[in-house]
Design a protein around this motif. Structure first.
Motif, mmCIF file in Angstrom:
data_model
loop_
_atom_site.group_PDB
_atom_site.id
_atom_site.type_symbol
_atom_site.label_atom_id
_atom_site.label_comp_id
_atom_site.label_asym_id
_atom_site.label_seq_id
_atom_site.Cartn_x
_atom_site.Cartn_y
_atom_site.Cartn_z
ATOM 1 N N PRO A 1 10.500 1.720 2.257
ATOM 2 C CA PRO A 1 9.866 2.593 1.246
ATOM 3 C C PRO A 1 10.855 3.412 0.407
ATOM 4 N N ILE B 1 -9.099 6.856 -0.318
ATOM 5 C CA ILE B 1 -8.937 6.432 -1.720
ATOM 6 C C ILE B 1 -10.233 6.502 -2.516
ATOM 7 N N TYR C 1 0.808 -1.220 0.000
ATOM 8 C CA TYR C 1 0.000 0.000 0.000
ATOM 9 C C TYR C 1 0.844 1.274 0.000
ATOM 10 N N PHE C 2 2.093 1.143 -0.405
ATOM 11 C CA PHE C 2 2.937 2.339 -0.425
ATOM 12 C C PHE C 2 2.480 3.334 -1.494
ATOM 13 N N TRP C 3 2.202 2.806 -2.706
ATOM 14 C CA TRP C 3 2.106 3.710 -3.868
ATOM 15 C C TRP C 3 0.791 3.656 -4.625
ATOM 16 N N ILE C 4 -0.272 3.105 -4.044
ATOM 17 C CA ILE C 4 -1.505 2.939 -4.832
ATOM 18 C C ILE C 4 -2.533 4.031 -4.558
ATOM 19 N N THR D 1 0.185 9.476 -5.056
ATOM 20 C CA THR D 1 0.765 8.135 -4.864
ATOM 21 C C THR D 1 1.967 8.164 -3.919
ATOM 22 N N PHE E 1 0.298 2.104 -10.984
ATOM 23 C CA PHE E 1 0.852 2.321 -9.639
ATOM 24 C C PHE E 1 1.936 1.272 -9.346
ATOM 25 N N THR F 1 -2.964 5.310 -1.373
ATOM 26 C CA THR F 1 -3.358 5.159 0.027
ATOM 27 C C THR F 1 -2.616 6.180 0.905
ATOM 28 N N TRP G 1 0.783 4.138 5.652
ATOM 29 C CA TRP G 1 1.101 2.781 5.203
ATOM 30 C C TRP G 1 2.597 2.612 4.952
ATOM 31 N N LEU G 2 3.290 3.700 4.656
ATOM 32 C CA LEU G 2 4.744 3.591 4.446
ATOM 33 C C LEU G 2 5.405 3.098 5.728
#
Lengths: 473, 198, 98
Positions: free
Chosen positions: A330, B35, A258-261, B184, B106, A263, A267-268
């Protein structure tokens, strides 16, 4: 029916069918993996006829299906022993096995010959859902739900029917709930990509890094009791510890996806923290595996299974632990994510965590099936050596290619089309892709040697039959 | 309780799992709000009517999307309903054409084609595809490319023709524009900003 | 993070975990095969500690991650001996029976 089959429960005969299907699909997976690797070397190959995406999709989908079949087969193999008799609903299970095979065959034919459809619901229901790992059209996903529900009924119904609930059975029964529940996301078609990927990761991560881990933990526990004579108290204690560690780190370890979607930033920290902790329990498992290897007598009854279980502990640590930790923080993942570096980690972790373990079960089942008391010989060494060497070579080659991509394409180039192109033409990347294909051939040869050896065990049957036990295995 | 007894670890396994599941549920409720379309990280679909940029933010220490002034797409301003319809169609195109088994969104998918997260912002559309297609705008060049990719190759790994209609291609272009406005957490870093920042 | 720092930091993290693996394997080996293998375990752990310090001092990772890595390097020291002692204790009743 052969003489060897007489001493088996119907559930175990079903397990053998599952293993056969799994081994065949393992081969199909290797075939499409090899083909997919060739596109990187010869991009014009089969252009407009059979493009990369179809080949790659068949590679990853057969991976999921063969491992699922092998895991289910393993449960069907050990369950009668655990409950002390035939499993409940065996006839349904037998029917669903054939249904499963027919579903897989039809989906494969549609993928190969139809490939894709128009932008409508019909495509999602009958051709391709276009979500990684979950490409199977909805009708087929419904079929897989039916297979999983039957499997759950077999396990839970057996425990109820026999009024027997061991610690392993409790863990297994509870594990089936998330196994089936998260799969319901296989039907979703979210417009918002962030929401789509958020729940998609629940199924992909929760299957592979949680529920499957618990499933193989149960299988290993039953296997150790059966072949090494380890007491129930010990295996169940260890199983609980494993569940605690796997789910303790694994459930929130979901955060590293869930780092880069899209969110939130927390989450990082969460994903990085829990996945950085992951190698610690894995080291404990390595210690345990070596302890077991030394103190038990597995080595004396089934040498190949012994070595494959050992390879699993080592492969799991290096593939998931070392390769995972290398790219999970991350700040590093920002550059390594979505490159061949990820592919390297994926190959190694799947292989270490599952492939080695289920191959050990294959050897065990063949031993029991043929009635050989002591399975040794040297033939197995070829499969063991070539598969391990091929995999190690592939992941090193992919790591090289991935690092070149992260360095030139991501960090220097800034991830644009031209940066991606330049990195993909970089000499390090190209060398890595050639080496991957070369080691892929070694891996494929290892597969042939493995199948050859598994079949060769049957040839030893006439001599072995004399010492086989007439009791159900 | 003795640590040699399975019961001790059973209790540990149950409580650890329960705590983690509860935490995950709470985080998922919170994340779902962030989100959702119009949430803190994901813009409304009508963002396709605006200029979108990608700049380094010194306080967050990462690249963030910057939503600018009006910039109609295909010379048209879409209301939220029209934009949503366009996105629904685009996502169906993306799934039915199996885009994710060559590209990544992503960073998730396959690695044979480039990542599409910030594709809308890729300088290649202006530098390569507009001259190649003869199109006057970036979105027109993107549509022409998507409708017949083999006609406009940039290197030996070519994209096959997936038989997109003009409406399909326009929807995908709109989708890529919207996706480039999703926050992102800085992925991908330095996009299209070679050597411009730390 | 600079391109060089990405590969450098990732490489050190990987090597640290690999050295921890060596430490665990040598430690158990020293208990089961030959006592002398404990020197291998000590050597590997020295590498773990050295890499943790190197990561702390020379990489651009965030301070939180650096502290986590140093802390996990300390915990690594305990994992093999604690696991070993636990396993011996767990198996003790069965060993006495046989």
């Amino acid at each position: 029916m052969s003489t060897a089959e007489i001493g088996l429960y119907r559930s175990q005969k079903l397990a053998l069918r599952y293993f056969t299907a799994a081994v065949i699909l393992f081969g199909v997976m290797i075939l499409f993996g090899f083909l997919s690797s060739l596109y990187y070397l010869h991009p014009s190959m089969l252009f407009k006829v059979f493009d990369f995406n179809t080949s790659k999709m068949l590679h990853i989908d057969t991976l999921v299906i063969w491992l699922l079949m092998a895991l289910m087969g393993s449960i069907y193999w050990f369950l009668p022993k655990e409950i002390g008799g035939e499993i409940a609903g065996i006839r349904f299970a037998e029917i669903m096995f054939w249904a499963f095979c027919v579903i897989v065959a039809i989906v494969a034919v549609v993928f190969i010959f139809v490939q894709y459809g128009h932008a409508d619901e019909f495509s999602l229901w009958f051709i391709n859902q276009g979500r990684k790992y979950l490409e199977a059209p909805r009708w087929a996903s419904l079929g897989i739900v039916a297979v999983l529900l039957t499997f759950s009924y077999n396990v839970i119904g057996s425990a109820i029917k026999r009024r027997k609930m061991t610690g392993i059975l409790w863990v297994l029964c509870l594990d089936l709930i998330p196994l089936v529940l998260v799969y319901t996301d296989a039907f979703a078609a979210q417009t918002n990509m962030s929401v789509d990927l958020y729940w998609w990761w629940w199924i992909v991560h929760m299957w592979v890094e949680s529920t499957w881990e618990v499933l193989i933990g149960c299988i290993m526990a039953m296997m150790l009791m059966e072949i090494a004579g380890t007491s129930r108290r010990i295996v169940e204690t260890w199983l609980y510890i494993e569940v605690m560690l796997v789910l303790g780190a694994g459930i929130l370890g979901l955060g590293h996806h869930y780092f880069w979607i899209g969110t939130p930033e927390y989450w990082l920290s969460i994903g990085g923290f829990f996945s950085a902790l992951e190698p610690l329990p894995l080291l404990g498992m390595v210690v345990h595996a070596i302890y077991d290897a030394g103190s038990h007598h597995l080595k004396n009854t089934n040498t190949p299974a012994f070595w494959w279980i050992t390879a699993e502990a080592f492969g799991n640590f290096i593939g998931a632990g070392v390769w995972g930790f290398m790219m999970t923080l991350p700040q590093i993942n920002l550059f390594s994510h979505g490159t061949q570096w990820t592919v390297s980690h994926g190959h190694f972790a799947f292989y270490g965590a599952y492939v080695c373990g289920v191959i050990a079960v294959f050897y065990l089942a063949r031993q029991k099936y043929t009635g050989i008391e002591h399975l040794h010989g040297k033939g197995w060494w070829w499969g063991f050596g070539l598969l391990n060497f091929g995999m190690l070579g592939m992941v090193m080659a992919l790591l090289l290619a991935g690092m070149a991509q992260a360095f030139y394409g991501r960090a220097i180039g800034g991830s644009t089309l031209m940066a991606f192109t330049d990195a993909s033409q970089n000499a390090w990347f190209v060398a890595g892709m050639w080496a991957r294909t070369g080691f892929g051939v070694v891996f494929a040869l290892g597969y042939v040697a493995l199948v050859w050896d598994l079949l060769a065990i049957r040839k030893r049957l006439p001599q072995a039959a004399a010492v086989s036990s007439p009791e159900p295995a | 309780m003795d640590i040699q007894e399975p019961g001790f670890w059973r209790a540990g396994a149950i409580s650890t799992t329960a705590v983690m599941i509860v935490v995950l549920i709470f985080l998922s409720i919170n994340s779902s709000q962030a989100i959702a379309v119009g949430g803190s990280h994901v813009p409304d679909y009508s963002v396709i009517n605006r200029q979108i940029g990608y700049r380094y933010d010194w306080t967050r220490r990462e690249d963030v999307p910057v939503i600018g002034g009006p910039q109609p797409l295909f010379g048209k301003v879409y209301n939220e309903g029209q934009a949503t319809a366009l996105m629904n169609r685009a996502k169906l195109v993306i799934q039915s054409r199996n885009c994710i088994n060559c590209h990544t969104f992503f960073g998730n998918g396959a690695y044979y084609g480039p990542d599409l997260t910030k594709s809308w912002l890729d300088p290649a559309w202006h530098q390569i595809f507009m001259p190649m297609t003869g199109a006057k705008t970036q979105e027109e060049a993107m549509v022409m490319f998507l409708m017949d990719p083999p006609k406009y190759p940039t290197w030996d790994r070519r994209m096959p023709n997936l038989h997109l209609s003009e409406q399909d291609a326009q929807a995908v272009v709109a989708y890529l524009k919207w996706m480039s406005a999703v926050d992102t957490n800085g992925f991908p870093a330095n996009f299209g900003m070679q050597g411009e920042k730390p | 993070m600079s391109p060089e720092a990405v590969l450098y930091s990732a490489g050190l993290c990987g090597l640290l975990t690999l050295a921890a693996f060596g430490y665990g394997a040598f430690y158990v080996g020293s208990k089961m095969l030959a006592v002398k293998l404990i020197y291998g375990a000590h050597g590997c752990y020295f590498i773990v500690a050295a890499l943790a310090i190197l990561i702390f001092l020379s990489t651009p990772l965030g301070i939180g991650w650096k502290i986590l890595i140093v802390a996990s390097a300390v915990v690594y020291a305990a994992v093999p001996p604690v696991t070993w002692r636990f396993l011996v204790k767990l198996h003790a009743p069965e060993e006495q029976h046989s």
